[in-house]
Scaffold this motif. Structure first.
Motif, PDB file in Angstrom:
ATOM      1  N   ARG A 133      27.302 -10.510  -6.743  1.00  0.00           N
ATOM      2  CA  ARG A 133      27.600 -10.385  -5.308  1.00  0.00           C
ATOM      3  C   ARG A 133      28.713  -9.401  -5.035  1.00  0.00           C
ATOM      4  N   ARG A 134      29.550  -9.137  -6.026  1.00  0.00           N
ATOM      5  CA  ARG A 134      30.590  -8.122  -5.821  1.00  0.00           C
ATOM      6  C   ARG A 134      29.994  -6.727  -5.721  1.00  0.00           C
ATOM      7  N   ARG A 135      28.755  -6.591  -6.125  1.00  0.00           N
ATOM      8  CA  ARG A 135      28.067  -5.299  -6.024  1.00  0.00           C
ATOM      9  C   ARG A 135      27.264  -5.175  -4.723  1.00  0.00           C
ATOM     10  N   ILE A 136      27.382  -6.193  -3.866  1.00  0.00           N
ATOM     11  CA  ILE A 136      26.621  -6.249  -2.620  1.00  0.00           C
ATOM     12  C   ILE A 136      27.572  -6.449  -1.447  1.00  0.00           C
ATOM     13  N   GLY A 137      27.414  -5.639  -0.409  1.00  0.00           N
ATOM     14  CA  GLY A 137      28.157  -5.829   0.830  1.00  0.00           C
ATOM     15  C   GLY A 137      27.242  -6.434   1.875  1.00  0.00           C
ATOM     16  N   ILE A 138      27.732  -7.448   2.599  1.00  0.00           N
ATOM     17  CA  ILE A 138      26.899  -8.171   3.549  1.00  0.00           C
ATOM     18  C   ILE A 138      27.500  -8.069   4.944  1.00  0.00           C
ATOM     19  N   LEU A 168      40.069  -7.205   4.415  1.00  0.00           N
ATOM     20  CA  LEU A 168      40.515  -7.219   3.021  1.00  0.00           C
ATOM     21  C   LEU A 168      40.101  -8.483   2.264  1.00  0.00           C
ATOM     22  N   LEU A 169      39.521  -9.464   2.938  1.00  0.00           N
ATOM     23  CA  LEU A 169      39.148 -10.710   2.271  1.00  0.00           C
ATOM     24  C   LEU A 169      38.254 -10.506   1.048  1.00  0.00           C
ATOM     25  N   PRO A 170      37.228  -9.646   1.111  1.00  0.00           N
ATOM     26  CA  PRO A 170      36.400  -9.452  -0.095  1.00  0.00           C
ATOM     27  C   PRO A 170      37.189  -8.936  -1.286  1.00  0.00           C
ATOM     28  N   VAL A 171      38.241  -8.146  -1.031  1.00  0.00           N
ATOM     29  CA  VAL A 171      39.087  -7.646  -2.114  1.00  0.00           C
ATOM     30  C   VAL A 171      39.819  -8.806  -2.775  1.00  0.00           C
ATOM     31  N   GLN A 172      40.340  -9.715  -1.944  1.00  0.00           N
ATOM     32  CA  GLN A 172      41.065 -10.867  -2.477  1.00  0.00           C
ATOM     33  C   GLN A 172      40.123 -11.792  -3.244  1.00  0.00           C
ATOM     34  N   LEU A 173      38.924 -11.991  -2.716  1.00  0.00           N
ATOM     35  CA  LEU A 173      37.966 -12.858  -3.392  1.00  0.00           C
ATOM     36  C   LEU A 173      37.525 -12.271  -4.727  1.00  0.00           C
ATOM     37  N   ALA A 174      37.493 -10.945  -4.787  1.00  0.00           N
ATOM     38  CA  ALA A 174      37.127 -10.279  -6.039  1.00  0.00           C
ATOM     39  C   ALA A 174      38.300 -10.182  -7.007  1.00  0.00           C
ATOM     40  N   GLY A 229      31.761  -4.172  20.099  1.00  0.00           N
ATOM     41  CA  GLY A 229      31.514  -2.970  19.311  1.00  0.00           C
ATOM     42  C   GLY A 229      32.514  -2.814  18.183  1.00  0.00           C
ATOM     43  N   GLU A 230      33.762  -3.146  18.459  1.00  0.00           N
ATOM     44  CA  GLU A 230      34.783  -3.083  17.417  1.00  0.00           C
ATOM     45  C   GLU A 230      34.517  -4.122  16.333  1.00  0.00           C
ATOM     46  N   ARG A 231      34.049  -5.300  16.734  1.00  0.00           N
ATOM     47  CA  ARG A 231      33.716  -6.340  15.749  1.00  0.00           C
ATOM     48  C   ARG A 231      32.560  -5.876  14.846  1.00  0.00           C
ATOM     49  N   ALA A 232      31.581  -5.199  15.453  1.00  0.00           N
ATOM     50  CA  ALA A 232      30.446  -4.714  14.665  1.00  0.00           C
ATOM     51  C   ALA A 232      30.898  -3.693  13.627  1.00  0.00           C
ATOM     52  N   ARG A 233      31.781  -2.789  14.020  1.00  0.00           N
ATOM     53  CA  ARG A 233      32.284  -1.793  13.072  1.00  0.00           C
ATOM     54  C   ARG A 233      33.172  -2.439  12.007  1.00  0.00           C
ATOM     55  N   ALA A 234      33.933  -3.461  12.426  1.00  0.00           N
ATOM     56  CA  ALA A 234      34.776  -4.168  11.467  1.00  0.00           C
ATOM     57  C   ALA A 234      33.923  -4.913  10.440  1.00  0.00           C
ATOM     58  N   ALA A 235      32.794  -5.465  10.876  1.00  0.00           N
ATOM     59  CA  ALA A 235      31.897  -6.153   9.947  1.00  0.00           C
ATOM     60  C   ALA A 235      31.357  -5.190   8.904  1.00  0.00           C
ATOM     61  N   LEU A 236      31.040  -3.960   9.328  1.00  0.00           N
ATOM     62  CA  LEU A 236      30.577  -2.948   8.377  1.00  0.00           C
ATOM     63  C   LEU A 236      31.703  -2.551   7.429  1.00  0.00           C
ATOM     64  N   ALA A 237      32.916  -2.377   7.972  1.00  0.00           N
ATOM     65  CA  ALA A 237      34.056  -2.010   7.138  1.00  0.00           C
ATOM     66  C   ALA A 237      34.319  -3.080   6.081  1.00  0.00           C
ATOM     67  N   ARG A 238      34.249  -4.339   6.475  1.00  0.00           N
ATOM     68  CA  ARG A 238      34.483  -5.425   5.513  1.00  0.00           C
ATOM     69  C   ARG A 238      33.412  -5.428   4.422  1.00  0.00           C
ATOM     70  N   ALA A 239      32.181  -5.101   4.799  1.00  0.00           N
ATOM     71  CA  ALA A 239      31.080  -5.100   3.830  1.00  0.00           C
ATOM     72  C   ALA A 239      31.233  -4.008   2.786  1.00  0.00           C
ATOM     73  N   ILE A 240      31.913  -2.913   3.118  1.00  0.00           N
ATOM     74  CA  ILE A 240      31.972  -1.775   2.194  1.00  0.00           C
ATOM     75  C   ILE A 240      33.340  -1.586   1.545  1.00  0.00           C
ATOM     76  N   ILE A 241      34.316  -2.453   1.859  1.00  0.00           N
ATOM     77  CA  ILE A 241      35.686  -2.267   1.378  1.00  0.00           C
ATOM     78  C   ILE A 241      35.765  -2.275  -0.148  1.00  0.00           C
ATOM     79  N   THR A 242      34.870  -2.991  -0.815  1.00  0.00           N
ATOM     80  CA  THR A 242      34.911  -3.057  -2.283  1.00  0.00           C
ATOM     81  C   THR A 242      33.992  -2.022  -2.947  1.00  0.00           C
ATOM     82  N   GLY A 243      33.395  -1.136  -2.143  1.00  0.00           N
ATOM     83  CA  GLY A 243      32.538  -0.097  -2.712  1.00  0.00           C
ATOM     84  C   GLY A 243      31.238  -0.615  -3.297  1.00  0.00           C
ATOM     85  N   PRO A 244      30.490  -1.457  -2.582  1.00  0.00           N
ATOM     86  CA  PRO A 244      29.250  -2.026  -3.119  1.00  0.00           C
ATOM     87  C   PRO A 244      28.153  -0.984  -3.261  1.00  0.00           C
TER      88      PRO A 244
END
Length: 225
Positions: free
Chosen positions: A77-82, A100-106, A140-155
């Motif tokens: 799952r660390r290789r997948i952004g959701i 940054l939560l996915p970074v902390q979880l990883a 709209g900002e929430r939608a972009r933030a959701a995408l940013a969170r999904a890609i923060i770990t470079g999936p």
């Protein structure tokens, strides 16, 4: 990257899918469509192993999801952004903390990621709201933030469930451009959507394939719009 072979899924005594077959190559862009209740969200959960097939198999990054141990599943799952449909942010955290939560979880180093976060928020146009809370920003900002969170770990794989469902057309086009840029960087996308206009917009900028769920089957023959 993803191989689905004769996969079926049952829930509550009802068959949702039957004998699904699909192969997804790295760097491809797939849309997933279908009527409400056809199982799009369930299909996505099978891909990132939140659910397991009742029959058949789902292989992700060469691994059968039914045979994964807990640590192996976490590594996959660390290789997948959701990108979740509703964002699902924690209201007591700022947007930068949420992203940054996915970074902390990883369990990765936060020091490098904070620098990456500033660049990422600038790229998605959220530099001005990084210290705001979820309730203080627009849809709209929430939608972009959701995408940013999904890609923060470079999936390698990004899965999005109705990413433009709660934004206007102008913001949807902004998200389209961001996804296309990521796809050109060899990121693989599976995007569930009802929005035919969104599909056509991406198709004008990138090579895509459209999958349709209907009557418990997955239609991939001649599916490009």
């Amino acid at each position: 990257m993803i191989e689905i072979n004769a996969a079926s899924f049952d829930y509550g005594g009802r068959r949702i899918f039957s004998d699904l077959e699909l192969s997804i190559e790295p760097g491809s862009f797939h849309f997933l469509t279908g009527p409400s209740g056809s199982g799009k969200s369930t299909f996505l959960k099978l891909v990132y192993a939140a659910l397991l097939p009742s029959k058949g198999s789902v292989h992700v990054f060469g691994r059968d999801t039914r045979g994964l141990e807990r640590d192996e599943l976490a590594a996959l799952r660390r290789r997948i952004g959701i990108v979740q449909q509703e964002g699902e942010f924690l209201d007591h955290l700022t947007m930068s903390q949420n992203i940054l939560l996915p970074v902390q979880l990883a369990k990765r180093s936060n020091s490098a990621s904070v620098s990456d976060l500033a660049d990422l928020l600038h790229w998605v146009g959220l530099a001005d709201v990084m210290d705001a809370y979820p309730s203080e920003i627009s849809g709209g900002e929430r939608a972009r933030a959701a995408l940013a969170r999904a890609i923060i770990t470079g999936p390698e794989l990004i899965i999005a469930d109705e990413p433009t469902g709660n934004v206007d057309w102008e913001m949807a086009q902004r998200l389209v451009q961001l996804m296309v840029q990521l796809n050109k960087m060899e990121k693989t996308f599976i995007v569930a959507t009802h929005d035919i206009g969104l599909i056509r917009s991406v198709k004008s900028m990138a090579k895509t394939r459209t999958l349709r769920l209907k009557n418990k089957q997955l239609d991939i023959a001649g599916a490009d719009l």
